[in-house]
Write an enzyme that holds these catalytic residues in place. Structure first.
Site, mmCIF file in Angstrom:
data_model
loop_
_atom_site.group_PDB
_atom_site.id
_atom_site.type_symbol
_atom_site.label_atom_id
_atom_site.label_comp_id
_atom_site.label_asym_id
_atom_site.label_seq_id
_atom_site.Cartn_x
_atom_site.Cartn_y
_atom_site.Cartn_z
ATOM 1 N N GLY A 1 3.260 64.584 71.693
ATOM 2 C CA GLY A 1 3.606 64.382 70.280
ATOM 3 C C GLY A 1 3.500 62.932 69.881
ATOM 4 N N ASN A 2 4.055 62.602 68.738
ATOM 5 C CA ASN A 2 4.036 61.214 68.269
ATOM 6 C C ASN A 2 5.341 60.911 67.525
ATOM 7 O OD1 ASN A 2 3.602 61.633 65.260
ATOM 8 N ND2 ASN A 2 1.883 62.787 66.115
ATOM 9 N N TRP A 3 5.492 59.667 67.091
ATOM 10 C CA TRP A 3 6.774 59.198 66.556
ATOM 11 C C TRP A 3 6.960 59.456 65.065
ATOM 12 C CZ3 TRP A 3 10.423 58.179 69.818
ATOM 13 C CH2 TRP A 3 10.137 57.606 71.050
ATOM 14 N N SER A 4 6.042 60.108 64.417
ATOM 15 C CA SER A 4 6.168 60.246 62.962
ATOM 16 C C SER A 4 7.447 61.003 62.590
ATOM 17 C CB SER A 4 4.959 60.971 62.393
ATOM 18 O OG SER A 4 5.132 61.136 61.006
#
Ligand code: CTP
Length: 398
Positions: free
Chosen positions: A207-210
Site C-alpha cells: 500500500g501507500n501513505w495516502s
C-alpha cells in the site's frame, strides 16, 4: 480573522468542539456564544478551554464592554451551528433574548447557519419560511446532511461533519456569501481519493501513505459549489461527506472499474488517489506462514493507468481530466513530463516525503495546465488547494 461561533441547543453541539479546534489551529480568533439552553449539551468550560476566549450566553455579563453590540460589529464571520428550528425562527423574527440573538442583529459580516434538527422540523412550513427569510436577507443557510439522527430515525437533518463546516467557513471568509454562486451547479464530477492496496494474501498488502484528505476536501468543495459528486475512496478512514455519493474500493483494479463507470457522463474527473502502479502477479488464498520460510521473490505485474486511459478516451465531450503528481525532487520538470505523458488537462504537482503532504492538513502545489498555464498555490489547508483546483476546472468547463 475574528469568528463568532453561535451554538444552538442541539445535541450536535458536540461536533462544534472539533470545529473550534480546526478554526483556532488555522489562526482564527474564535469567540463561542452558546445559547443558554445549549449549555445543557456542552458546557461553557469546554468552549472557553477550546477557544482560549471568555464565554458567555447572556448580554448581562461584562456589561461595561457592551458585548451585545461590540462582538457582532467586530466579527468577520458569524457561524451558527447547530442552528435549531427555534433558533432559525428567532433569527428570522429578529428576536434577541440572549447574547447570540443580539450579535445576529448587530453583525454586518457574512452569517452562516448550519441547521440540525429532526426531518419533520426541517420540513415544517414554518422552518421552510424562516430559512427563505434568512436567505433572502443574504445569510447562507446550509442544507443539512442526511443520515442517522438522534434516536433511531434517519433523514435530512444531521449537522454536516466538522471538516465540512470548516471548509464552508474558510470559503465564506475568502469570498464572502455574495460570491458563493454554485458555479458547478448542474455539473457531474468524479473525485478519487486515498491509496489503493494490492493484496499478497488475506491479511497482507502492498500500500501507500495516502490519507484521502485532499480528495475528500475536493469532493466537499465540489458539492458546496453545486456539483453532483461521486467520490471513489480507497481505504480511507474518513466520514462520508454530506451530499456526496461515495463508492469504496480497495485495489487499483477496483478503482479503475469504479472510476471509469462514474466518469461516463461526468464533466470532470480529478484523480487525487495514490494508485499502485503494480500489483503482485498472484495472491495466496491462504495466509502465508512464517514457518514456511520467506516467500519467493514477489513478482509484480502492471496495473491499468486510469488517468492515462481517461485522458485518452474522454468518456464525455469536453470532460476535464485532472491528475496529481506526488514528487520528491525536480517538481516542475517531473511535473511537465508527467503532464505530457498522461495527457490530462491539469496536473497538480506536490512535494511529498519528510512529513509533507501525506496525512497532513496542509498542502502546497503547482498546478500545471496542458495549455502552458501554471498556478502556484502556497502552503495552506488542503481545502484552499481544493478551491483553486475547482477554479481551474470551472474556467475550463465554461
Ligand atoms: N494514476 C492512475 N493510475 C495508476 C497510477 C497513477 O490513474 N495506475 C494517477 C494518479 O491518481 C495520479 C497520477 O496518475 O493522478 C500520477 O500518479 P503517479 O503514480 O505519480 O504517476 P506515475 O506515472 O506512476 O509516475 P511515477 O514514475 O512517479 O510513479
Amino acid at each position: 480573522m475574528k469568528i463568532v461561533l453561535g451554538v444552538g441547543a442541539g445535541i450536535a453541539a458536540y461536533k462544534c468542539c472539533e470545529l473550534v479546534r480546526l478554526l483556532t489551529e488555522s489562526g482564527h480568533e474564535v469567540r463561542v456564544i452558546p445559547t443558554p439552553d445549549s449549555l445543557r449539551f456542552v458546557g461553557a468550560a469546554t468552549w472557553a478551554a477550546l477557544s482560549g476566549q471568555p464565554v458567555s450566553a447572556s448580554p448581562w455579563d461584562d456589561v461595561h464592554e457592551v458585548p451585545h453590540v461590540r462582538l457582532g460589529q467586530a466579527a468577520d464571520l458569524v457561524f451558527v451551528a447547530p442552528a435549531t428550528a427555534d433558533l432559525l425562527a428567532r433569527a428570522a423574527a429578529g428576536l434577541a433574548p440572549d447574547l447570540l440573538g443580539n450579535v445576529l442583529l448587530t453583525a454586518r459580516c457574512p452569517v452562516v447557519y448550519a441547521p440540525a434538527m429532526h426531518t419533520e422540523m426541517w420540513q415544517h412550513p414554518a422552518t421552510v419560511a424562516n430559512v427563505a427569510t434568512l436567505r433572502g436577507r443574504g445569510a447562507l443557510v446550509l442544507e443539512p446532511a442526511s443520515g442517522r439522527l438522534t434516536g433511531s430515525d434517519t433523514g435530512p437533518g444531521r449537522l454536516p461533519e466538522p471538516a465540512e463546516l470548516y471548509q464552508v467557513a474558510r470559503r465564506v471568509l475568502a469570498r464572502g456569501t455574495a460570491d458563493l454562486t454554485p458555479d458547478l451547479a448542474g455539473r457531474r464530477v468524479v473525485v478519487s481519493a486515498g491509496g489503493t492496496r494490492e493484496e499478497l494474501d488475506p491479511v497482507r498488502f502492498i500500500g501507500n501513505w495516502s490519507s484521502g484528505l485532499q480528495g475528500y476536501a475536493l469532493a466537499r468543495a465540489a458539492a458546496a459549489r453545486g456539483a453532483e459528486v461521486t467520490l471513489v475512496a480507497a481505504n480511507t478512514g474518513l466520514a462520508d461527506p454530506a451530499g456526496v455519493q461515495v463508492v469504496r474500493v480497495i485495489s487499483a483494479g477496483d478503482m479503475h472499474d469504479a472510476v471509469v463507470k462514474a466518469a461516463a457522463g461526468a464533466d470532470a474527473v480529478v484523480m487525487a488517489a495514490a494508485v499502485a502502479d503494480y500489483r503482485p502477479a498472484s495472491r495466496s488464498d491462504a495466509k502465508l506462514k512464517k514457518a514456511d520460510g520467506p516467500p519467493d521473490p514477489i513478482i509484480l505485474t502492471e496495473n491499468p493507468d486510469i488517468l492515462r486511459e481517461l485522458s485518452a478516451t474522454r468518456l464525455h465531450p469536453g470532460q476535464v481530466v485532472v491528475g496529481f503528481a506526488a514528487e520528491t525532487d525536480d517538481l516542475l520538470a517531473n511535473g511537465r513530463a508527467k503532464l505530457a505523458a498522461k495527457g490530462c488537462d491539469l496536473l497538480v504537482v506536490n512535494r511529498v516525503g519528510n512529513g509533507l503532504a501525506f496525512g497532513t492538513a496542509d498542502n502546497e502545489a503547482e498546478i500545471l495546465a496542458a495549455d502552458g498555464q501554471r498556478t502556484s498555490v502556497p502552503r495552506g489547508p488542503k481545502e484552499d488547494l481544493a478551491e483553486v483546483i475547482w477554479d481551474s476546472v470551472a474556467a475550463r468547463l465554461a
